[in-house]
Design a protein around this motif. Structure first.
Motif, mmCIF file in Angstrom:
data_model
loop_
_atom_site.group_PDB
_atom_site.id
_atom_site.type_symbol
_atom_site.label_atom_id
_atom_site.label_comp_id
_atom_site.label_asym_id
_atom_site.label_seq_id
_atom_site.Cartn_x
_atom_site.Cartn_y
_atom_site.Cartn_z
ATOM 1 N N ALA A 176 0.847 -1.191 0.000
ATOM 2 C CA ALA A 176 0.000 0.000 0.000
ATOM 3 C C ALA A 176 0.884 1.244 0.000
ATOM 4 O O ALA A 176 1.792 1.369 0.822
ATOM 5 C CB ALA A 176 -0.911 0.003 1.218
ATOM 6 N N ILE B 57 -6.750 1.879 4.899
ATOM 7 C CA ILE B 57 -5.904 1.144 3.974
ATOM 8 C C ILE B 57 -6.796 0.398 2.981
ATOM 9 O O ILE B 57 -7.773 -0.246 3.364
ATOM 10 C CB ILE B 57 -4.991 0.151 4.705
ATOM 11 N N THR B 58 -6.457 0.500 1.703
ATOM 12 C CA THR B 58 -7.194 -0.223 0.675
ATOM 13 C C THR B 58 -7.131 -1.726 0.961
ATOM 14 O O THR B 58 -6.072 -2.249 1.309
ATOM 15 C CB THR B 58 -6.586 0.050 -0.707
ATOM 16 N N ARG C 175 -3.114 -0.293 -4.054
ATOM 17 C CA ARG C 175 -3.514 -0.041 -2.667
ATOM 18 C C ARG C 175 -2.860 1.229 -2.123
ATOM 19 O O ARG C 175 -1.750 1.595 -2.515
ATOM 20 C CB ARG C 175 -3.131 -1.233 -1.780
ATOM 21 N N ASP D 246 -2.268 3.545 1.634
ATOM 22 C CA ASP D 246 -2.252 3.629 3.094
ATOM 23 C C ASP D 246 -2.446 5.113 3.414
ATOM 24 O O ASP D 246 -1.496 5.899 3.408
ATOM 25 C CB ASP D 246 -0.910 3.102 3.599
ATOM 26 N N GLU E 145 -9.279 -1.186 7.480
ATOM 27 C CA GLU E 145 -9.066 -1.881 6.220
ATOM 28 C C GLU E 145 -10.355 -2.662 5.936
ATOM 29 O O GLU E 145 -10.550 -3.754 6.462
ATOM 30 C CB GLU E 145 -7.873 -2.825 6.301
#
Length: 269
Positions: free
Chosen positions: A11, A143-144, A151, A153, A229
């Motif tokens: 990420a 976070i993705t 991704r 963060d 997440e």
């Protein structure tokens, strides 16, 4: 070689800033509309922000390594300047933020910064400016999901917008902008007047609990930051159910993502 589900991609660090101001009708937050030709979340209403650059670390190091002067804090200041022309910075040795005349003088360097033809550190040095990272109050950390191919963060920050700085979209990634009460933005999204991705909607819900910038910042200072997440729970009519940590302070654990997807490669903002 693409990453397998057991080996998620890393990420990338990113920052998002919620600029706040108080008005007689209530607290407003500054938001921008993403360009319609952007691959993901085109036309969506989001907060200003973007990914951290390698140069942000050098600026942070020059600030002396204070807890509020990390590369992600510098990225937040830089992205706020890039995306909406608000510069959270001071003259070296001074307490007050720079005035509108400095921001206006830096319009050409700002445009070059957006084109990646100038460095933020050089713009600051030319005016002997120091990023006011101490004014950023940590609000959230998303976070993705690990299942996504791209991704981020992302750290969300609150700050009060300088009264004399004109917040305005950059005309590139963002094609429109608005000062809006959180409750009004949520109502617009619920009634189909605006597009909004899941993290934006959930963080607006959290922001809408307070009615003034001071109260919002005070609440953020006193609340722990719990990383979110989102996890897929199940598909339901009208969307998907996602799980986020109850301890993150959003007033629940299971939320319906009936709007745009929570990830899919877009930075949560």
């Amino acid at each position: 070689m693409s990453a397998s589900p057991a080996s998620p991609v890393s990420a990338r660090a990113a920052a998002t800033v919620l600029l706040l101001r108080d008005r007689p009708q209530g607290m407003e937050v500054f938001m921008v509309v993403r360009h319609h030709e952007i691959d993901f979340a085109s036309g969506a209403l989001v907060f200003p922000g973007g990914r951290a650059d390698p140069d942000d670390a050098a600026v942070a190091e020059a600030l002396g390594g204070a807890s509020h002067a990390t590369p992600i804090h510098v990225a937040a200041v830089r992205e706020t300047f890039e995306e909406c022309g608000v510069l959270l910075a001071r003259r070296r040795g001074e307490q007050g933020l720079v005035g509108a005349e400095v921001v206006q003088r830096l319009e050409a360097p700002r445009a070059a910064l957006c084109r990646r033809e100038a460095a933020f550190a050089d713009i600051l040095a030319a005016e002997d400016l120091v990023p006011a990272t101490d004014l950023l109050v940590h609000f959230a950390h998303w976070i993705t999901p690990r299942t996504q191919p791209k991704r981020f963060d992302t750290h969300f920050f609150l700050t009060v917008a300088p009264e004399d700085h004109l917040a305005l979209h950059d005309g590139g990634e963002a094609v429109d902008s608005v000062w809006i009460r959180p409750a009004d933005a949520l109502d617009d999204a619920a009634n189909g007047r605006r597009k909004m991705i899941f993290p934006t909607r959930i963080n607006l819900m959290k922001l809408a609990r307070e009615t003034t910038a001071e109260a919002s910042i005070g609440a953020a200072r006193s609340a722990p930051i719990v990383t979110v997440e989102p996890e897929f729970v199940r598909a339901v009519p009208g969307g998907r159910e996602l799980r986020i940590p109850l301890a993150a302070g959003y007033g629940g654990e299971i939320f319906l993502a009936h709007d745009m997807p929570a990830s899919g490669g877009a930075q949560p903002r």
